[in-house]
Design a protein around this motif. Structure first.
Motif, PDB file in Angstrom:
ATOM      1  N   ARG A   9       0.828  -1.201   0.000  1.00  0.00           N
ATOM      2  CA  ARG A   9       0.000   0.000   0.000  1.00  0.00           C
ATOM      3  C   ARG A   9       0.866   1.255   0.000  1.00  0.00           C
ATOM      4  N   TYR A  33      -5.617  -2.833 -15.814  1.00  0.00           N
ATOM      5  CA  TYR A  33      -5.195  -1.483 -16.222  1.00  0.00           C
ATOM      6  C   TYR A  33      -4.404  -0.857 -15.081  1.00  0.00           C
ATOM      7  N   TYR A  35      -3.075   2.904 -13.665  1.00  0.00           N
ATOM      8  CA  TYR A  35      -3.223   4.354 -13.753  1.00  0.00           C
ATOM      9  C   TYR A  35      -2.286   4.999 -12.730  1.00  0.00           C
ATOM     10  N   GLN A  37      -1.687   8.645 -10.480  1.00  0.00           N
ATOM     11  CA  GLN A  37      -2.289   9.904 -10.033  1.00  0.00           C
ATOM     12  C   GLN A  37      -1.219  10.685  -9.297  1.00  0.00           C
ATOM     13  N   GLY A  42      -5.187  14.569 -11.915  1.00  0.00           N
ATOM     14  CA  GLY A  42      -6.151  13.527 -12.229  1.00  0.00           C
ATOM     15  C   GLY A  42      -5.496  12.183 -12.492  1.00  0.00           C
ATOM     16  N   LEU A  43      -6.351  11.199 -12.679  1.00  0.00           N
ATOM     17  CA  LEU A  43      -5.910   9.848 -13.006  1.00  0.00           C
ATOM     18  C   LEU A  43      -5.478   9.781 -14.463  1.00  0.00           C
ATOM     19  N   PHE A  45      -4.061   7.208 -17.492  1.00  0.00           N
ATOM     20  CA  PHE A  45      -3.871   5.838 -17.935  1.00  0.00           C
ATOM     21  C   PHE A  45      -2.405   5.582 -18.273  1.00  0.00           C
ATOM     22  N   TYR A  48      -2.546  -1.169 -20.380  1.00  0.00           N
ATOM     23  CA  TYR A  48      -3.644  -2.136 -20.315  1.00  0.00           C
ATOM     24  C   TYR A  48      -3.097  -3.496 -20.734  1.00  0.00           C
ATOM     25  N   PHE A  91      -2.660   3.219  -9.271  1.00  0.00           N
ATOM     26  CA  PHE A  91      -3.871   2.430  -9.106  1.00  0.00           C
ATOM     27  C   PHE A  91      -3.947   1.364 -10.192  1.00  0.00           C
ATOM     28  N   PHE A 105     -11.406  -0.662  -9.129  1.00  0.00           N
ATOM     29  CA  PHE A 105     -10.087  -0.194  -8.745  1.00  0.00           C
ATOM     30  C   PHE A 105      -9.630  -0.790  -7.420  1.00  0.00           C
ATOM     31  N   GLY A 106      -8.328  -0.969  -7.339  1.00  0.00           N
ATOM     32  CA  GLY A 106      -7.713  -1.343  -6.078  1.00  0.00           C
ATOM     33  C   GLY A 106      -7.481  -0.113  -5.215  1.00  0.00           C
ATOM     34  N   PRO A 107      -6.956  -0.316  -4.004  1.00  0.00           N
ATOM     35  CA  PRO A 107      -6.740   0.801  -3.076  1.00  0.00           C
ATOM     36  C   PRO A 107      -5.540   1.652  -3.418  1.00  0.00           C
ATOM     37  N   ARG A 110       0.986   3.883  -2.825  1.00  0.00           N
ATOM     38  CA  ARG A 110       1.565   5.217  -2.759  1.00  0.00           C
ATOM     39  C   ARG A 110       3.080   5.102  -2.726  1.00  0.00           C
TER      40      ARG A 110
END
Lengths: 114, 112
Positions: A9, A33, A35, A37, A42-43, A45, A48, A91, A105-107, A110
Motif C-alpha cells: 500500500r 489497467y 493508472y 495519479q 487527475g488519473l 492511464f 492495459y 492504481f 479499482f484497487g486501493p 503510494r
C-alpha cells in the motif's frame, strides 16, 4: 468475491532504486489497467494488459517503466531507477470481458521517492 | 485533441440540497459515459454508467443525464448528505481503446 488487491500500500524508495508494484485483479477479470495519479492531479492511464499480453501501453513513459501480467500470479508494474517525479499513487483496475464494462479499482500503492 | 472538462472548483452545498456536477467533452463520440467517486487516499469507485441511447439513468439518490448533442453529462445527487463529500470523476468511453480517460474531477463538499 475479493476486490482488486494491490500491494504494497505504501512504498518508499531512494532515488535510483527499483519499485515493484503488484496487482491481483478481481476473480473472473482478465483485463488489467494501471493508472497513475500525481499529487493534486487527475488519473492518467498508463497500460492495459491481458494475461501474458500488453494490449495498450500508450500512456507508459518510454523509459524505466514496464508492466507484465503473467499466466500465473499478479500483474507487476516495475519502475527502474526511480526519480522524485515518480512519487505518486498508482492504481490498478480490472474489468470483465465484454464491450460495455465498468472498472474496479484497487486501493492503490503510494510510492514516495526520497 | 480529446478533452474532458469538469469544474475544477469545489462545489459546496448544504445538506439536503441537490448537488449537480457537470462533465463536458470534446472530440469524443462516446458509446457510453461513466461516473466514479473517489475519496481521499482511496481508489475510484464505480457509480453509474449511461449509454449513448439513454437520456437519463437513476440509482437511489443518484441521477445521470447524457446529452450527446451538447456533449455533456450532468450528475445529480438529491437529498445530499455529508457522507456524499468526495471527488466525482467522469469518463466518457468511445469504442476505440479499452482504457478509460478521466476528467480531473469535481470535489463536492456537503455541509451539515
Amino acid at each position: 468475491n475479493a476486490g482488486v488487491m494491490q500491494n504494497p500500500r505504501h512504498l518508499v524508495r531512494r532515488r535510483g532504486q527499483e519499485a515493484r508494484l503488484r496487482c491481483s485483479p478481481m476473480k473472473g477479470h482478465s483485463h488489467v489497467y494501471w493508472y497513475r495519479q500525481l499529487p493534486e492531479e487527475g488519473l492518467k492511464f498508463m497500460v492495459y494488459l491481458q494475461k501474458e499480453n500488453i494490449i495498450d501501453e500508450s500512456g507508459m513513459p518510454k523509459e524505466r517503466f514496464s508492466a507484465e501480467f503473467p499466466k500465473e500470479g499478479p500483474s507487476i508494474l516495475r519502475i527502474q531507477q526511480v526519480v522524485r517525479g515518480d512519487s505518486a499513487a498508482y492504481f490498478c483496475a480490472s474489468s470483465p470481458p465484454g464491450t460495455v464494462y465498468e472498472q474496479y479499482f484497487g486501493p492503490g500503492t503510494r510510492l514516495t521517492v526520497t | 485533441s480529446q478533452k474532458i472538462e469538469q469544474n475544477s472548483e469545489a462545489l459546496n452545498i448544504q445538506e439536503g440540497k441537490t448537488a449537480t456536477l457537470t462533465c463536458n467533452y470534446t472530440n469524443y463520440s462516446p458509446a457510453y459515459l461513466q461516473w466514479y467517486r473517489q475519496d481521499p487516499g482511496r481508489g475510484p469507485v464505480f457509480l453509474l454508467l449511461i449509454r449513448e441511447n439513454e437520456k437519463e439513468k437513476r440509482k437511489e439518490r443518484l441521477k445521470v443525464t447524457f446529452d450527446t448533442t451538447l456533449k455533456q453529462s450532468l450528475f445529480h445527487i438529491t437529498a445530499s448528505q455529508p457522507a456524499d463529500s468526495a471527488t466525482y470523476l467522469c469518463a466518457p468511453k468511445d469504442t476505440g481503446r479499452r482504457a478509460l480517460t478521466f476528467g480531473s474531477g469535481t470535489r463536492l463538499q456537503v455541509q451539515p
